[in-house]
Design an enzyme around this catalytic site. Structure first.
Site, PDB file in Angstrom:
ATOM      1  N   GLY A   3      52.758  -2.974 -56.644  1.00  0.00           N
ATOM      2  CA  GLY A   3      52.571  -3.620 -55.354  1.00  0.00           C
ATOM      3  C   GLY A   3      53.820  -4.216 -54.742  1.00  0.00           C
ATOM      4  O   GLY A   3      53.752  -4.829 -53.675  1.00  0.00           O
TER       5      GLY A   3
ATOM      6  N   GLU B 150      54.640  -3.065 -62.817  1.00  0.00           N
ATOM      7  CA  GLU B 150      54.488  -1.607 -62.733  1.00  0.00           C
ATOM      8  C   GLU B 150      54.797  -1.102 -61.321  1.00  0.00           C
ATOM      9  O   GLU B 150      53.930  -0.532 -60.656  1.00  0.00           O
ATOM     10  CB  GLU B 150      53.038  -1.212 -63.024  1.00  0.00           C
ATOM     11  CG  GLU B 150      52.524  -1.573 -64.364  1.00  0.00           C
ATOM     12  CD  GLU B 150      51.040  -1.222 -64.501  1.00  0.00           C
ATOM     13  OE1 GLU B 150      50.348  -1.054 -63.473  1.00  0.00           O
ATOM     14  OE2 GLU B 150      50.593  -1.115 -65.634  1.00  0.00           O
ATOM     15  N   PRO B 151      56.000  -1.302 -60.822  1.00  0.00           N
ATOM     16  CA  PRO B 151      56.265  -0.841 -59.459  1.00  0.00           C
ATOM     17  C   PRO B 151      56.437   0.674 -59.401  1.00  0.00           C
ATOM     18  O   PRO B 151      57.064   1.263 -60.286  1.00  0.00           O
ATOM     19  CB  PRO B 151      57.582  -1.543 -59.099  1.00  0.00           C
ATOM     20  CG  PRO B 151      58.190  -1.952 -60.388  1.00  0.00           C
ATOM     21  CD  PRO B 151      57.152  -1.904 -61.465  1.00  0.00           C
ATOM     22  N   GLY B 152      55.869   1.278 -58.392  1.00  0.00           N
ATOM     23  CA  GLY B 152      56.098   2.687 -58.125  1.00  0.00           C
ATOM     24  C   GLY B 152      56.879   2.822 -56.826  1.00  0.00           C
ATOM     25  O   GLY B 152      58.027   3.261 -56.793  1.00  0.00           O
ATOM     26  N   ARG B 153      56.249   2.368 -55.750  1.00  0.00           N
ATOM     27  CA  ARG B 153      56.835   2.477 -54.418  1.00  0.00           C
ATOM     28  C   ARG B 153      58.226   1.862 -54.354  1.00  0.00           C
ATOM     29  O   ARG B 153      59.164   2.448 -53.799  1.00  0.00           O
ATOM     30  CB  ARG B 153      55.922   1.742 -53.437  1.00  0.00           C
ATOM     31  CG  ARG B 153      56.338   1.795 -51.979  1.00  0.00           C
ATOM     32  CD  ARG B 153      55.496   0.822 -51.156  1.00  0.00           C
ATOM     33  NE  ARG B 153      54.093   0.899 -51.474  1.00  0.00           N
ATOM     34  CZ  ARG B 153      53.262   1.818 -50.985  1.00  0.00           C
ATOM     35  NH1 ARG B 153      53.714   2.695 -50.124  1.00  0.00           N
ATOM     36  NH2 ARG B 153      51.980   1.839 -51.327  1.00  0.00           N
TER      37      ARG B 153
ATOM     38  N   ARG C 231      50.686   9.315 -46.005  1.00  0.00           N
ATOM     39  CA  ARG C 231      50.670   7.862 -45.819  1.00  0.00           C
ATOM     40  C   ARG C 231      50.426   7.411 -44.367  1.00  0.00           C
ATOM     41  O   ARG C 231      49.643   6.487 -44.139  1.00  0.00           O
ATOM     42  CB  ARG C 231      51.982   7.256 -46.355  1.00  0.00           C
ATOM     43  CG  ARG C 231      51.992   5.755 -46.317  1.00  0.00           C
ATOM     44  CD  ARG C 231      53.327   5.161 -46.753  1.00  0.00           C
ATOM     45  NE  ARG C 231      53.677   4.104 -45.853  1.00  0.00           N
ATOM     46  CZ  ARG C 231      53.211   2.876 -45.901  1.00  0.00           C
ATOM     47  NH1 ARG C 231      52.397   2.531 -46.852  1.00  0.00           N
ATOM     48  NH2 ARG C 231      53.552   1.971 -45.019  1.00  0.00           N
TER      49      ARG C 231
ATOM     50  N   CYS D  20      45.793  22.777 -37.887  1.00  0.00           N
ATOM     51  CA  CYS D  20      44.780  22.889 -36.842  1.00  0.00           C
ATOM     52  C   CYS D  20      43.704  21.838 -37.041  1.00  0.00           C
ATOM     53  O   CYS D  20      42.536  22.166 -37.280  1.00  0.00           O
ATOM     54  CB  CYS D  20      44.170  24.282 -36.896  1.00  0.00           C
ATOM     55  SG  CYS D  20      44.552  25.207 -35.425  1.00  0.00           S
TER      56      CYS D  20
ATOM     57  N   TYR E 138      55.054   8.280 -52.896  1.00  0.00           N
ATOM     58  CA  TYR E 138      53.823   8.651 -52.198  1.00  0.00           C
ATOM     59  C   TYR E 138      54.128   9.583 -51.023  1.00  0.00           C
ATOM     60  O   TYR E 138      53.569   9.449 -49.943  1.00  0.00           O
ATOM     61  CB  TYR E 138      53.047   7.402 -51.747  1.00  0.00           C
ATOM     62  CG  TYR E 138      52.784   6.460 -52.904  1.00  0.00           C
ATOM     63  CD1 TYR E 138      51.999   6.862 -53.976  1.00  0.00           C
ATOM     64  CD2 TYR E 138      53.358   5.195 -52.948  1.00  0.00           C
ATOM     65  CE1 TYR E 138      51.787   6.021 -55.062  1.00  0.00           C
ATOM     66  CE2 TYR E 138      53.140   4.341 -54.027  1.00  0.00           C
ATOM     67  CZ  TYR E 138      52.344   4.765 -55.078  1.00  0.00           C
ATOM     68  OH  TYR E 138      52.146   3.937 -56.150  1.00  0.00           O
TER      69      TYR E 138
HETATM   70  C1  PLP Z   1      47.600   0.721 -62.226  1.00  0.00           C
HETATM   71  C2  PLP Z   1      48.670   0.898 -61.202  1.00  0.00           C
HETATM   72  N1  PLP Z   1      49.900   0.429 -61.489  1.00  0.00           N
HETATM   73  C3  PLP Z   1      50.924   0.553 -60.599  1.00  0.00           C
HETATM   74  C4  PLP Z   1      50.735   1.178 -59.379  1.00  0.00           C
HETATM   75  C5  PLP Z   1      51.913   1.303 -58.454  1.00  0.00           C
HETATM   76  O1  PLP Z   1      51.750   0.595 -57.302  1.00  0.00           O
HETATM   77  P1  PLP Z   1      52.970   0.443 -56.261  1.00  0.00           P
HETATM   78  O2  PLP Z   1      53.521   1.793 -56.035  1.00  0.00           O
HETATM   79  O3  PLP Z   1      52.327  -0.153 -55.067  1.00  0.00           O
HETATM   80  O4  PLP Z   1      53.963  -0.476 -56.894  1.00  0.00           O
HETATM   81  C6  PLP Z   1      49.462   1.649 -59.028  1.00  0.00           C
HETATM   82  C7  PLP Z   1      49.233   2.269 -57.705  1.00  0.00           C
HETATM   83  O5  PLP Z   1      48.192   2.701 -57.326  1.00  0.00           O
HETATM   84  C8  PLP Z   1      48.403   1.518 -59.964  1.00  0.00           C
HETATM   85  O6  PLP Z   1      47.176   1.974 -59.693  1.00  0.00           O
END
Ligand code: PLP
Length: 380
Positions: free
Chosen positions: A225, A263-266, A302, A331, A359
Site C-alpha cells: 500500500g 510488502e510494497p509492490g507498486r 489501472r 471495439c 500493475y
Molecule cells: C497481500 C498483499 N501484499 C502486498 C500487496 C502489494 O500492494 P501494493 O502494490 O499496493 O504495495 C498486495 C496487493 O494487492 C497484496 O494483496
C-alpha cells in the site's frame, strides 16, 4: 519526483525497435529499493509483492538486493523459489490445496486467510509449521482505495470480530501454530502519517493476538500500500518519515520482539517503467479530442479501475497543451486510458506513460480482442 524513468531521447531510441512497449530501468528500480531499505529500521523486513511486476529481471535484482517476496499463487512461488529460499511469504484468499502443498514443500511462510487454510495445512504438513494469520480489521483503519483495504466486507483474511471463535478452534491444531499477524489495510497511500496510523492500530491488534495465543509473535506483516504519485504535483511518500515512525512504533511496543514486514509492490516497481505507444488516430467528437493509441485496457487496466490516467507526455513534441481523452484500439467503450493534457498530436506521435512499472503489463487484459501483446525491455 521524476515520473518518467526515461527522457525523450531514450524513449525515441527505445521506440525505434517497435511499439507498443513497456521499457523498464533497472537503475531506477534499484534506486527505489535502496531508498526505502535505507529508510527502514533493520527490524523491518522488505518483501516485494511479486504481483506488481513479476518480470524475472526485476525479481532477480530485488533478490540480489536482499528482498523477501510476497507471493499470491503457485506461479509466483515458482518464480522466486530459487532466488530467495527462506524469504518467501504466501497470501491469497482462495489457495488451492496443491498450492498449499507447494508452499509447505518450499518452506514458505503462509498467511492463513481463515480456518480453511489452517485446517488444510494441519492435514498436509508433515511436521510443525508456523503461519501468520491474516485479519481483516473491523475498525480504526482509514479507508483505503476501493480496490483493497478499508473496513467493509472483504474476501481477505478473518474478520476481526470472528477472531475469538477462530482462535478457540485453532486450539485443536497440533502441527500448525499461529506465530504472526498479517493485515493489509491501505492501497496507494502517499501520506506516511496515515500509513503509520494504520500500523499503530495493527500493533494494537497484534498485542491482543499475542495475549490470546499466550506466545510471542515472530512477525507482524503490515502489508503493502505504499503509494507513488501518478500526476505532476502529487507529493511522493516520505520514506524517511515512514522509517522513523516505524522505529518509534517498535520502541513503543517492547512486548513485541519479532520483526515487522512491509510488502510494497507498486512503490518498488512503479517508477522504473514507462509504457510507449504511438498515436494511431485523432478524432474530434462533439467537443472532445479522442487520441487513439496502439494499446488500451488490453495493456493498461489501472485507468479504468481508478479513473486516473498514467502521467502522459508526447515525446519530443512541444506546443500549447489542451485536454485529450486517451482511447485504445479495442471495439468497446470501456477502452479508455483517462483524461490528460497534450499538445497537438497526429498519427505516429510517440506518447510515453510514466509510473507504469507496476500493475501495467501484469494487470492487463492482453488476450482481449486478440491484438499483439506489448513487448517488454529492460535497460541497465
Ligand atoms: C497481500 C498483499 N501484499 C502486498 C500487496 C502489494 O500492494 P501494493 O502494490 O499496493 O504495495 C498486495 C496487493 O494487492 C497484496 O494483496
Amino acid at each position: 519526483m521524476n515520473l518518467f524513468a526515461f527522457d525523450d531521447a531514450a524513449c525515441g531510441r527505445l521506440a525505434r525497435e517497435g511499439t507498443p512497449l513497456f521499457a523498464y530501468s533497472l537503475a531506477a528500480a534499484e534506486a527505489q529499493f535502496r531508498a526505502l531499505r535505507e529508510a527502514l529500521p533493520p527490524r523491518v523486513r522488505l518483501a516485494y509483492a511479486v504481483k506488481a511486476n513479476p518480470h524475472p529481471r526485476l525479481l532477480q535484482l530485488f533478490g540480489e538486493l536482499g528482498a523477501s517476496f510476497d507471493c499470491a499463487s503457485a506461479g509466483e512461488l515458482a518464480r522466486v523459489a530459487e532466488l530467495a529460499p527462506g524469504r518467501i511469504l504466501y497470501a491469497g484468499p482462495g489457495k488451492r490445496t496443491a498450492e498449499l502443498d507447494l508452499a509447505l514443500s518450499l518452506g514458505v511462510r503462509v498467511q492463513a486467510e481463515g480456518w480453511e487454510d489452517l485446517e488444510r495445512l494441519e492435514r498436509l504438513a508433515p511436521g510443525p509449521v508456523a503461519v501468520n494469520l491474516r485479519v481483516h480489521p473491523a475498525g480504526g483503519i482509514q479507508e483505503g482505495s476501493p480496490i483493497i483495504g478499508g473496513t467493509g466486507p472483504s474476501a481477505f483474511g478473518v474478520d476481526e470480530e470472528d477472531l475469538p471463535l477462530l482462535l478457540k478452534r485453532a486450539g485443536s491444531l497440533r502441527k500448525v501454530a499461529i506465530r504472526g499477524l498479517h493485515v493489509f489495510a491501505a492501497s496507494n497511500e502517499r501520506d506516511a502519517s496515515r500509513l503509520l496510523a494504520t500500523h499503530r492500530h495493527v500493533l494494537g491488534m497484534a498485542r491482543l493476538l499475542q495475549e490470546a495465543l499466550g506466545t510471542e509473535l515472530e512477525q507482524v506483516d503490515l502489508g503493502g500500500g505504499l503509494g507513488i504519485p501518478y500526476a505532476a504535483g502529487e507529493a511522493p511518500l516520505d520514506v524517511g518519515a515512514l522509517g522513523r515512525g516505524l522505529g518509534e512504533l517498535l520502541a513503543a511496543c517492547p512486548w513485541f520482539t519479532g520483526e515487522l514486514v512491509l510488502e510494497p509492490g507498486r512503490f518498488l516497481a512503479g517508477p522504473c517503467g514507462v509504457y510507449l505507444t504511438r498515436v494511431t488516430r485523432v478524432k474530434e467528437s462533439r467537443g472532445v479530442r479522442f487520441v487513439i493509441l496502439e494499446g488500451g485496457v488490453n495493456h493498461l487496466l489501472r485507468p479504468l479501475l481508478t479513473g486516473q490516467a498514467f502521467p502522459t507526455r508526447a515525446v519530443a513534441s512541444g506546443g500549447a497543451k489542451r485536454p485529450a481523452t486517451l482511447a485504445g484500439p479495442l471495439c468497446t467503450s470501456l477502452d479508455r486510458l483517462g483524461e490528460v493534457e497534450l499538445p497537438e498530436v497526429a498519427p505516429g506521435t510517440l506518447l510515453a506513460m510514466g509510473m507504469a512499472g507496476a500493475y501495467g503489463f501484469t494487470e492487463a487484459m492482453t488476450p482481449f480482442l486478440s491484438h499483439p501483446a506489448p513487448r517488454e525491455r529492460w535497460e541497465a
